[in-house]
Scaffold this active site. Structure first.
Site, mmCIF file in Angstrom:
data_model
loop_
_atom_site.group_PDB
_atom_site.id
_atom_site.type_symbol
_atom_site.label_atom_id
_atom_site.label_comp_id
_atom_site.label_asym_id
_atom_site.label_seq_id
_atom_site.Cartn_x
_atom_site.Cartn_y
_atom_site.Cartn_z
ATOM 1 N N ASN A 8 30.614 82.766 32.627
ATOM 2 C CA ASN A 8 30.107 81.442 32.259
ATOM 3 C C ASN A 8 28.970 81.674 31.273
ATOM 4 O O ASN A 8 27.882 82.094 31.655
ATOM 5 C CB ASN A 8 29.616 80.718 33.513
ATOM 6 C CG ASN A 8 29.142 79.308 33.214
ATOM 7 O OD1 ASN A 8 29.064 78.893 32.049
ATOM 8 N ND2 ASN A 8 28.817 78.568 34.254
ATOM 9 N N ARG A 102 34.634 79.937 31.630
ATOM 10 C CA ARG A 102 34.395 78.500 31.754
ATOM 11 C C ARG A 102 34.103 77.939 30.367
ATOM 12 O O ARG A 102 33.256 78.460 29.643
ATOM 13 C CB ARG A 102 33.184 78.267 32.649
ATOM 14 C CG ARG A 102 32.812 76.817 32.708
ATOM 15 C CD ARG A 102 31.551 76.585 33.475
ATOM 16 N NE ARG A 102 31.291 75.153 33.506
ATOM 17 C CZ ARG A 102 30.079 74.621 33.418
ATOM 18 N NH1 ARG A 102 29.019 75.394 33.296
ATOM 19 N NH2 ARG A 102 29.928 73.326 33.455
ATOM 20 N N HIS A 191 32.813 68.644 35.325
ATOM 21 C CA HIS A 191 32.792 69.226 36.677
ATOM 22 C C HIS A 191 34.208 69.290 37.266
ATOM 23 O O HIS A 191 34.369 69.340 38.494
ATOM 24 C CB HIS A 191 31.941 68.397 37.666
ATOM 25 C CG HIS A 191 30.467 68.437 37.430
ATOM 26 N ND1 HIS A 191 29.660 67.347 37.660
ATOM 27 C CD2 HIS A 191 29.638 69.417 36.995
ATOM 28 C CE1 HIS A 191 28.401 67.651 37.388
ATOM 29 N NE2 HIS A 191 28.369 68.907 36.963
ATOM 30 N N ARG A 252 18.914 63.698 33.691
ATOM 31 C CA ARG A 252 19.676 62.720 32.891
ATOM 32 C C ARG A 252 19.632 61.341 33.546
ATOM 33 O O ARG A 252 19.698 61.216 34.770
ATOM 34 C CB ARG A 252 21.141 63.152 32.761
ATOM 35 C CG ARG A 252 21.324 64.438 32.009
ATOM 36 C CD ARG A 252 22.811 64.706 31.760
ATOM 37 N NE ARG A 252 23.012 66.107 31.463
ATOM 38 C CZ ARG A 252 23.838 66.921 32.137
ATOM 39 N NH1 ARG A 252 24.581 66.447 33.132
ATOM 40 N NH2 ARG A 252 23.946 68.171 31.795
ATOM 41 N N GLU A 395 33.115 77.196 41.871
ATOM 42 C CA GLU A 395 33.796 77.043 40.585
ATOM 43 C C GLU A 395 34.315 78.383 40.073
ATOM 44 O O GLU A 395 35.365 78.450 39.446
ATOM 45 C CB GLU A 395 32.827 76.420 39.569
ATOM 46 C CG GLU A 395 32.562 74.951 39.870
ATOM 47 C CD GLU A 395 31.319 74.389 39.206
ATOM 48 O OE1 GLU A 395 30.202 74.702 39.669
ATOM 49 O OE2 GLU A 395 31.454 73.641 38.226
#
Ligand code: ADP
Length: 409
Positions: A8, A102, A191, A252, A395
């Protein structure tokens, strides 16, 4: 041997994990951060307890840490190889059969894991327009990894791919259709790897076929999104063209009236970069409570801090609104799963987000909810029609599984 290396790559960081796929055990994981930064980088390499030579066993797991300059992503892979060499496991005996990467944005082109070719790389670069912070960094990681592991297939797994099953009614923004088409403005969702993994784990936990279940997955980390999953297919998700839409997150804002941007531009002279920074980096919990860490928000709220209390209330208010909306979209829900850093750990968030929903068949058991555990578990009452779960997301394992599936054909 069937080991997969999962990578990643961010703009200044590289995370990796070597996974043995027969047992799905992690053999080693690591993080190299502050790549290319003047002050130097930092590398961490972690072995699970049973990979540590018995003479060195003190505690679990075993982590080694180094401060050193890391020029670029190729250098970061060099640092990773040194860590495997010095602390194991040896990559001679655990040579990865493939590298899984990823990638954040796959646009509407990529709806499944894909073997990297020159054309695939061109497409990932082209999609940087939609994910300017992420895709170029992901691509840098792919190219560096190809230099270090030139003889194995490299596979890309996209955060957006799982949401390619969204129906047009869910992914279309109600704006001028020609403008949307020309600039690829639509909802993509993110996601996806986590939502897919957790929904599959949840089906196993409740012992029912994925195809029969209506599920909500609440991925609440620093970024946060909720997905409605019908029979294993994503049919609605809260993030949009970018990961800014939807829930209140660490930094956010999530949903906001778009006219606020116009207002701040006209009244306060904010330009687009200012607005981008405000909404992505200075909003959410950080904007409201001065911290993006839910642990600090919970502590502040417990101590009677007004800003922390309001931040918590705004966060769970939005979450509950989405649970209700997606419950309606699905026409009922069988399973709700909480996952990621906040979802797995913050019992007060889970309790507040689903409080008062007994008429929807959702009832949380307070003591089950508050029990601390790393195991996947049920937190609803036995009488609750909807089973509510806490599930640890993984993940990296999902990327490894998809990578193996692609290379095995
Ligand atoms: P990312 O989105 O960066 O992958 P994670 O899924 O690791 O994030 O979630 C990180 C967030 O999880 C932290 O910012 C913190 O708010 C929250 N978190 C982690 N541990 C706890 C805890 N014990 N209690 C409450 N919140 C926690």
């Amino acid at each position: 041997m069937s080991d997969i290396l999962v990578v990643n790559s961010g703009s200044s960081s590289l995370k990796y994990q070597l996974i043995e796929m027969t047992t799905e055990r992690t053999l080693a994981s690591g993080l190299i951060e502050r790549i290319g930064e003047a002050g130097g980088g930092r590398a961490v390499h972690t072995l699970p307890w049973d990979e540590v030579p018995s003479v060195d066993r003190t505690d679990a797991p075993s982590t080694t840490e180094r401060e050193l300059p890391v020029r670029d992503h190729v250098a970061a892979f060099g640092v990773m190889l040194e860590a495997f060499e010095a602390h194991g496991p040896s990559l001679d005996s655990h040579r990865p059969v493939a590298v899984g990467h990823r990638v954040v944005h796959g646009g509407k082109r990529f709806f499944e894991p894909t073997v990297v070719t020159e054309l695939v790389k061109i497409n990932i670069a082209d999609l940087a327009e939609l994910a300017p912070l992420h895709n170029p960094a992901n691509l840098q990681g792919i190219e560096a990894a190809q230099q270090v592991f030139p003889d194995v297939p490299h596979v890309v797994v996209f955060d957006t791919a799982f949401h390619q099953t969204l129906p047009p009614a869910a992914y279309t923004y109600a704006i001028d259709a020609d403008v949307a088409e020309q600039y690829r403005v639509r909802r993509y969702g993110f996601h996806g790897t986590s939502h897919k993994y957790v929904s599959e784990q949840a089906a196993q936990l409740v012992g029912r076929p994925l195809a029969e279940l209506k599920q909500l997955v609440l991925h609440l980390g620093n970024g946060a999104s909720i997905t409605a999953i019908d029979g294993g297919r994503s049919v609605e998700t809260s993030m949009g063209m970018t990961p800014l839409e939807g829930l209140v997150m660490g930094t956010r804002s999530g949903d906001i009236d778009p006219a606020v941007l116009v207002h701040l531009h006209r009244r306060a002279g904010y330009d687009f970069d200012d607005l981008d920074t405000l909404l992505n980096k200075r909003s959410g919990l950080l904007g409201l409570a001065g911290t993006n860490d839910v642990r600090d928000v919970l502590a502040g709220r417990a101590g009677g801090d007004d800003a922390a209390t309001l931040a918590f209330d705004v966060y769970v208010h939005r979450l509950k609104a989405y649970v209700g909306a997606y419950y309606a979209q699905l026409g009922g829900v069988d399973v709700i799963s909480f996952t990621a850093g906040v979802g797995e750990n913050a019992a007060p968030v889970r309790a507040a987000a689903l409080a008062g929903l007994e008429r929807l068949g959702i009832a949380i058991d307070a003591s089950r909810n508050e029990a601390q555990s790393h195991e996947a578990r049920v937190i609803s009452t036995d009488a609750s029609e909807v089973v509510v779960l806490v599930v640890h997301t993984n993940e990296e394992l999902e990327i490894a599984r998809q990578t193996l599936e692609v290379v095995r054909g």
